[in-house]
Design an enzyme around this catalytic site. Structure first.
Site, PDB file in Angstrom:
ATOM      1  N   GLU A 380       0.925  -1.244  -0.229  1.00  0.00           N
ATOM      2  CA  GLU A 380       0.031   0.060  -0.060  1.00  0.00           C
ATOM      3  C   GLU A 380       0.871   1.315  -0.126  1.00  0.00           C
ATOM      4  OE1 GLU A 380      -3.543   2.457   0.348  1.00  0.00           O
ATOM      5  OE2 GLU A 380      -3.036   0.435  -0.436  1.00  0.00           O
ATOM      6  N   THR A 507     -12.289   6.637 -13.186  1.00  0.00           N
ATOM      7  CA  THR A 507     -11.382   6.305 -12.124  1.00  0.00           C
ATOM      8  C   THR A 507     -11.750   4.958 -11.644  1.00  0.00           C
ATOM      9  OG1 THR A 507      -9.819   7.020 -10.484  1.00  0.00           O
ATOM     10  CG2 THR A 507     -12.294   7.217 -10.372  1.00  0.00           C
TER      11      THR A 507
END
Length: 519
Positions: A380, A507
């Site tokens: 992440e 997106t």
């Protein structure tokens, strides 16, 4: 088998077996002309991704539908997106592209029964726009076009537009502010907000594609006008201190004044999709959105000049730094890794080789975060500041060029997304290999008996703790990009150099039909 780059399963066995989704066997020792460029191999890989999508869909259908998502370890439902069935709506455009009429019909029936005026929880304008509104508008465009054969009753397609209008009408009070900059966290039952006096760069700047498309389809200019009014403050940032480099702006905006409150520059979470949509609006309609393109070009050029960064131990890798208060931050993350694909799209549409070159460098850097870990999945968050390397990661940093700052993976798509763009722009089969390796790693490490779960540590061989959550964007993005990179030419594919895009992806990876004067 976990962490292995390839699962050695017979290529003919493209059905599900108890422990894994069956994947075609690829011999890495074969000449590249066979292992990388074979049409048969691409077809087998596309079918394997399709099988993984169906496996996850059936797990969700059995244990969580019509709730928002499946918790795939405990096999219980979750409702993080207002209880309207986010996974179903997010899965629809992928099911259309994968030519799955049964799944499409099931989701259409579900959408027809959603009451978007009812929810027990606060509603994010941003998340609701990109997942629900974007998912329905995209499906409408696809089913009115190349996917029309999937639906026998055209009225079911028309429901998508009707529901899109109902949802937008529920949400539009968010824009009822002094400036027109919307509030993001909404109580739709009493038309109130959470009281916040600010909104974010991405949450304000990632509405314009979906809301403009809704206006263009319906002929009602209100929706696009609302989103574009909020966006106007982002295109003309004030005060000047909020734009430390030309085109690169802070990420917090005062709703009542329209002024930026900081100078924190990033292509990561909180800012990311604002930049993404600047060039995508120009792809959508060159005639109306030239200023958006100009702002993107300015931001892109400043990024190359001021934010481009390489680790001290791996000068061959390129990342994008952050900036605030006169200092660069040598940190990035999975969310930022959409940037390579965005630069590649800009290079294609503007015929700018410098953007294409930089985009490919960014794709290489982000893929390196996958290749270096024990699971072959990227973390992440990561950094490359040589003065801040954790002692336990000193050797890892020396070899990999980064250290892990946040170790989990929650099924994010951005690295595969950018690899997809790299393949579309170059047709270099190495990018198909990279996407395939990422897909296989995700399948090997995150798969449960009913779906795919977030994991706690990408740098332990089994992924560490299973977080028991399957985000809806697994269906919308990870599966879609993993499938498209191995799929034949189609209207929804991103165009290569010299080509013309018929669709532009929002997106959340929902393809929206590019505007034409006939709409």
């Amino acid at each position: 088998m976990k962490g292995s780059p390839v699962l050695a399963v017979c290529a003919a066995a493209l059905t599900l077996i108890p422990s894994v989704v069956a994947l075609p066997m690829i011999d890495k020792d074969l000449p590249s002309s066979i292992s990388q460029s074979s049409d048969k191999t691409s077809q087998e890989r596309a079918e394997a991704v399709k099988a993984a999508f169906r496996f996850a869909w059936e797990g969700y259908l059995e244990h969580a539908f019509p709730n928002d998502e499946l918790h795939p370890v405990s096999n219980t439902p979750g409702n993080s997106r207002n209880g309207w069935g986010a996974s179903a709506v997010d899965a629809l455009s992928t099911a259309i592209i994968m030519d799955m009429p049964d799944v499409v019909e099931k989701i259409l029936d579900h959408i027809s029964n959603i009451d978007y005026s009812q929810t027990d929880t606060m509603c994010s304008l941003f998340e609701t726009t990109i997942r629900y509104l974007g998912g329905m508008i995209s499906a409408y465009d696809l089913l009115k076009g190349p996917g029309s054969h999937l639906v026998s009753d055209p009225a079911k397609v028309d429901v998508l537009l009707a529901q899109s209008l109902k949802l937008a009408d529920v949400l539009k009070f968010a824009f009822d502010t002094k400036t027109g900059i919307p509030a993001n966290e909404l109580n739709i039952t009493d038309k109130s907000t959470d009281g916040s006096t600010t909104n974010g760069l991405a949450t304000t700047g990632t509405l314009v594609l979906e809301w403009t498309r809704l206006s263009d389809i319906t002929g009602d200019p209100e929706y696009g006008r609302l989103a574009q009014k909020g966006e106007s403050y982002l295109l003309n940032p004030q005060p000047s201190s909020s734009e430390p480099f030309p085109g690169l702006v802070g990420r917090t905006i005062d709703i009542e004044t329209g002024l930026f409150r900081d100078d924190y520059v990033s292509w990561g979470g909180g800012s990311d999709s604002f930049y993404e949509y600047l060039i995508k609006m120009y792809v959508y309609d060159k005639g109306r959105f030239g200023k958006y393109k100009d702002r993107w070009v300015t931001a892109a050029e400043s990024t190359i000049e001021h934010l481009k960064s390489s680790p001290s131990t791996r000068k061959d890798l390129t990342f994008v730094a952050t900036y605030s208060g006169g200092r660069l931050g040598l940190n990035s993350g999975h969310l930022t890794c959409f940037d390579g694909g965005n630069f590649l799209l800009g290079g294609q549409i503007l015929n700018r080789d410098d953007f294409t070159k930089f985009g490919l460098e960014l794709v290489e850097g982000c893929y390196a975060t996958y290749a270096a870990t024990a699971t072959k999945i990227g973390p992440e968050g990561f950094g490359w500041d040589a003065t801040k390397v954790p002692e336990a990661q000193a050797e890892f940093y020396k070899e990999a060029g980064f250290y892990i700052t946040t170790s989990y993976y929650n099924l994010r798509p951005e690295v595969i997304e950018s690899i997809y763009y790299a393949y579309r722009m170059t047709k270099d089969p190495k990018y198909q290999e990279w996407a395939w390796d990422a897909f296989v790693a995700i399948n090997a490490t995150t798969r449960t008996s009913t779906g795919f779960t977030a994991i706690g540590d990408v740098n332990t061989p089994d992924g560490g703790r299973k977080y028991d959550n399957q985000e809806s964007f697994l269906f919308a993005e990870v599966m879609k990009y993993s499938y498209l990179i191995h799929s034949p030419e189609a209207d929804w594919q991103v165009a290569g150099p010299g080509g013309t895009n018929a669709y532009v992806f929002n997106t959340e990876a929902h393809p929206v039909k590019v505007f034409s004067r006939g709409c």
